[in-house]
Design a protein around this motif. Structure first.
Motif, mmCIF file in Angstrom:
data_model
loop_
_atom_site.group_PDB
_atom_site.id
_atom_site.type_symbol
_atom_site.label_atom_id
_atom_site.label_comp_id
_atom_site.label_asym_id
_atom_site.label_seq_id
_atom_site.Cartn_x
_atom_site.Cartn_y
_atom_site.Cartn_z
ATOM 1 N N THR A 111 84.739 46.076 -57.597
ATOM 2 C CA THR A 111 83.997 47.102 -56.859
ATOM 3 C C THR A 111 84.895 47.914 -55.932
ATOM 4 O OG1 THR A 111 83.459 45.533 -55.079
ATOM 5 C CG2 THR A 111 81.898 45.719 -56.912
ATOM 6 N N ALA A 112 86.148 47.497 -55.756
ATOM 7 C CA ALA A 112 87.081 48.244 -54.905
ATOM 8 C C ALA A 112 87.684 49.440 -55.624
ATOM 9 C CB ALA A 112 88.195 47.329 -54.401
ATOM 10 N N GLN A 113 87.389 49.581 -56.912
ATOM 11 C CA GLN A 113 87.918 50.689 -57.694
ATOM 12 C C GLN A 113 86.836 51.746 -57.901
ATOM 13 O OE1 GLN A 113 91.287 49.506 -57.447
ATOM 14 N NE2 GLN A 113 91.406 50.650 -59.357
ATOM 15 N N VAL A 114 87.289 52.987 -58.103
ATOM 16 C CA VAL A 114 86.396 54.081 -58.471
ATOM 17 C C VAL A 114 86.680 54.416 -59.928
ATOM 18 C CG1 VAL A 114 85.640 56.420 -57.982
ATOM 19 C CG2 VAL A 114 86.502 54.979 -56.125
ATOM 20 N N TYR A 115 85.687 54.262 -60.796
ATOM 21 C CA TYR A 115 85.899 54.441 -62.228
ATOM 22 C C TYR A 115 85.436 55.800 -62.750
ATOM 23 C CZ TYR A 115 86.549 49.400 -61.967
ATOM 24 O OH TYR A 115 86.998 48.147 -61.625
ATOM 25 N N GLU A 116 84.657 56.523 -61.950
ATOM 26 C CA GLU A 116 84.044 57.748 -62.469
ATOM 27 C C GLU A 116 84.917 58.982 -62.283
ATOM 28 O OE1 GLU A 116 82.528 55.787 -60.186
ATOM 29 O OE2 GLU A 116 81.281 54.651 -61.584
ATOM 30 N N SER A 117 85.681 59.044 -61.193
ATOM 31 C CA SER A 117 86.437 60.253 -60.884
ATOM 32 C C SER A 117 87.528 59.923 -59.887
ATOM 33 C CB SER A 117 85.503 61.320 -60.297
ATOM 34 O OG SER A 117 86.246 62.408 -59.782
ATOM 35 N N SER A 118 88.620 60.695 -59.941
ATOM 36 C CA SER A 118 89.674 60.536 -58.940
ATOM 37 C C SER A 118 89.548 61.554 -57.817
ATOM 38 C CB SER A 118 91.054 60.699 -59.605
ATOM 39 O OG SER A 118 91.193 62.003 -60.135
ATOM 40 N N ALA A 119 88.517 62.397 -57.895
ATOM 41 C CA ALA A 119 88.334 63.439 -56.885
ATOM 42 C C ALA A 119 87.799 62.856 -55.585
ATOM 43 C CB ALA A 119 87.376 64.507 -57.413
ATOM 44 N N TYR A 120 88.128 63.527 -54.491
ATOM 45 C CA TYR A 120 87.588 63.151 -53.195
ATOM 46 C C TYR A 120 86.133 63.596 -53.073
ATOM 47 C CZ TYR A 120 92.038 61.827 -51.028
ATOM 48 O OH TYR A 120 93.203 61.194 -50.699
ATOM 49 N N ILE A 121 85.364 62.842 -52.289
ATOM 50 C CA ILE A 121 84.026 63.270 -51.890
ATOM 51 C C ILE A 121 84.183 64.140 -50.652
ATOM 52 C CG2 ILE A 121 81.759 62.523 -51.094
ATOM 53 C CD1 ILE A 121 82.419 59.796 -52.455
ATOM 54 N N ARG A 122 83.723 65.365 -50.719
ATOM 55 C CA ARG A 122 83.827 66.281 -49.583
ATOM 56 C C ARG A 122 82.445 66.836 -49.288
ATOM 57 N NH1 ARG A 122 88.702 67.311 -52.415
ATOM 58 N NH2 ARG A 122 90.563 67.067 -51.112
ATOM 59 N N ASN A 123 81.826 66.332 -48.248
ATOM 60 C CA ASN A 123 80.474 66.762 -47.897
ATOM 61 C C ASN A 123 80.459 67.887 -46.873
ATOM 62 O OD1 ASN A 123 79.240 64.836 -49.586
ATOM 63 N ND2 ASN A 123 79.522 63.244 -48.026
ATOM 64 N N TYR A 124 81.563 68.064 -46.158
ATOM 65 C CA TYR A 124 81.635 69.078 -45.101
ATOM 66 C C TYR A 124 82.888 69.927 -45.255
ATOM 67 C CZ TYR A 124 77.760 67.110 -42.401
ATOM 68 O OH TYR A 124 76.521 66.698 -41.982
ATOM 69 N N ASN A 125 82.768 71.190 -44.869
ATOM 70 C CA ASN A 125 83.908 72.087 -44.761
ATOM 71 C C ASN A 125 84.125 72.455 -43.303
ATOM 72 O OD1 ASN A 125 84.696 72.370 -47.434
ATOM 73 N ND2 ASN A 125 83.274 74.064 -47.817
ATOM 74 N N VAL A 126 85.374 72.609 -42.911
ATOM 75 C CA VAL A 126 85.674 73.163 -41.588
ATOM 76 C C VAL A 126 85.579 74.682 -41.689
ATOM 77 C CG1 VAL A 126 87.409 73.414 -39.793
ATOM 78 C CG2 VAL A 126 87.150 71.234 -40.958
ATOM 79 N N CYS A 127 84.738 75.259 -40.855
ATOM 80 C CA CYS A 127 84.553 76.715 -40.874
ATOM 81 C C CYS A 127 85.550 77.431 -39.967
ATOM 82 C CB CYS A 127 83.140 77.080 -40.409
ATOM 83 S SG CYS A 127 81.822 76.356 -41.379
ATOM 84 N N ALA A 128 85.845 76.818 -38.814
ATOM 85 C CA ALA A 128 86.681 77.503 -37.832
ATOM 86 C C ALA A 128 87.211 76.506 -36.809
ATOM 87 C CB ALA A 128 85.889 78.608 -37.136
ATOM 88 N N VAL A 129 88.282 76.914 -36.135
ATOM 89 C CA VAL A 129 88.905 76.100 -35.102
ATOM 90 C C VAL A 129 88.947 76.910 -33.811
ATOM 91 C CG1 VAL A 129 91.017 74.898 -34.393
ATOM 92 C CG2 VAL A 129 90.304 74.873 -36.800
ATOM 93 N N VAL A 130 88.637 76.274 -32.705
ATOM 94 C CA VAL A 130 88.648 76.952 -31.406
ATOM 95 C C VAL A 130 90.089 77.209 -30.973
ATOM 96 C CG1 VAL A 130 88.076 76.766 -28.950
ATOM 97 C CG2 VAL A 130 86.440 75.991 -30.684
ATOM 98 N N THR A 131 90.389 78.467 -30.659
ATOM 99 C CA THR A 131 91.736 78.835 -30.200
ATOM 100 C C THR A 131 91.768 79.353 -28.772
ATOM 101 O OG1 THR A 131 91.492 81.068 -31.122
ATOM 102 C CG2 THR A 131 92.471 79.381 -32.546
#
Length: 409
Positions: free
Chosen positions: A311-331
């Protein structure tokens, strides 16, 4: 109780600053040579000088990685690198090779040596041997359980520090020593150039049946037979502390500033909560929820609780799960208008519900109802990379706070 540090990856100067601002006690970084993360931006001499200054003025530490397995061709330049480290005086050099270790003692005698996990440090005799040679710290192999780590701590002197990875990508090869990339495409993993062929999609071909591809498992998409889940020990802070580990190391020198900020902040909060009152410590489910908002390949506890199962292996895909995107950074912040200045990273628009992650505070959620461009003109969206956007949030946000948005399905 020993002092325990959160040790964060710094693949670039920006990630170094992010790690420190979000709560890391120390960072590890690579120069342009002799580091095992060639894919990271790594540090020029000027960046390294600025990074060391940034860390030291805040009372934090920086360790420099020199953990390649060097060949003869590397050894002529290595003493010059070490002499430069002696001049810069980082808080430690991370080294995996015995010859490089002895060279560091000769050419950078004032810099503490940390022995890399690449040296396969999985028993107390090995750990003690490195200490007797002069190592101040040993990074334990990922193949150890809590019971084994506790025994190593019991059988090693207090003057030796123990470090272990607690979060991030796992390598299927023993302590990261791998020849697969070198064999398949002549990119040497032990010199920082790993192409991660362990995560490629594989099928099986029988010698007498060329061209007939068979799945290793019953799955029409093929299989990712060496594709480990990512390590995550956020639910085991008390056990990590009690095992005797003094440095909680986060993997990810090629990861983003957002990854560094989120993971460091989460482990900082959990560790501080435990250290403040161990008897009344309670794990908060929002810590795991936060870690699920950064890219991951599902999570595992690795070897800490015993040998991992299938169960420590991922058999379906090597892609990352990405549920969020960074839209902007405070400067920055405009004191006259009360507007927070953002620099765009991914498109966002009016009506979007977003979250702000920032150091030392819980994230805040709001709906974007108004925004302006750099000239103060009202706009409906921010589609351009590095675009300056001003938003009045009714408060000042710290520099390097980040706006994130859930990805659309």
């Amino acid at each position: 109780m020993r002092n325990i540090e959160i040790l964060a990856p710094a693949g670039s100067l920006e990630r170094l600053k992010t790690a420190i601002i979000y709560g890391a006690d120390a960072v590890y970084a690579g120069g342009e040579e002799f580091s095992l993360r060639a894919a990271a931006k790594n540090f020029s001499k000027d960046d390294l000088l600025e990074g060391i200054e940034f860390v030291r003025t805040r009372g934090k530490k920086i360790y420099i990685t020199a953990n390649i397995i060097p060949h003869n061709r590397d050894m002529d330049a290595f003493p010059k690198f070490l002499e430069e480290m002696e001049r810069l005086r980082p808080d430690g050099l991370i080294i995996s090779d015995l010859g490089a270790f002895m060279a560091a003692k000769k050419y950078a005698p004032s810099v503490p040596i940390h022995v890399s996990t690449q040296a396969n440090n999985v028993n107390y005799m090995t750990v003690n041997s490195w200490h007797e040679l002069g190592a101040e710290r040993v990074v334990l192999g990922r193949e150890l359980s809590f019971d084994e780590i506790r025994e190593i701590r019991e059988r090693t002197p207090d003057s030796l520090q123990l470090e272990a990875f607690v979060h991030g990508a796992m390598c299927i090869s023993y302590s990261g020593r791998c020849l697969l990339s070198n064999y398949m495409i002549e990119r040497d993993a032990n010199n920082g150039e790993c192409a991660h062929p362990c995560r490629w999609k594989y099928t099986l071909v029988e010698e007498q049946r060329p061209g007939e591809y068979m799945d290793v498992f019953e799955n029409e998409r093929g299989t990712y037979i060496f594709n480990s889940k990512d390590l995550c020990m956020i639910e085991y802070i008390p056990e990590l502390v009690k095992s005797g580990i003094e440095s909680f190391k986060i993997e990810g020198r090629v990861k983003t500033e957002y990854y560094v900020a989120t993971v460091v902040k989460t482990y900082r909060e959990a560790l501080d909560s435990y250290l403040d009152n161990p008897d009344k410590y309670v794990f908060k489910k929002e810590w795991m929820e936060e870690l699920l908002k950064v890219s991951n390949r599902h999570y595992t506890t690795g070897f800490f609780l015993g040998k991992p199962s299938e169960t420590a292996q991922v058999y379906e895909s090597s892609a990352y799960i990405r549920n969020y995107n960074v839209c902007a950074v405070v400067t920055g912040y405009d004191e006259e208008t009360g507007e927070t200045v953002f620099e765009q990273r991914n498109k966002f628009s009016l009506g979007d519900e977003v979250e702000i992650i920032m150091p030392n505070e819980k994230f805040m959620t709001f709906t974007v109802t108004q925004m302006k461009n750099a000239d103060g003109e009202e706009i409906e969206s921010a589609p351009h990379a590095r675009q300056i956007v001003k938003i009045n949030l009714g408060r000042k946000l710290p520099t390097l706070a980040m706006m994130r948005k859930r990805r659309e399905e």
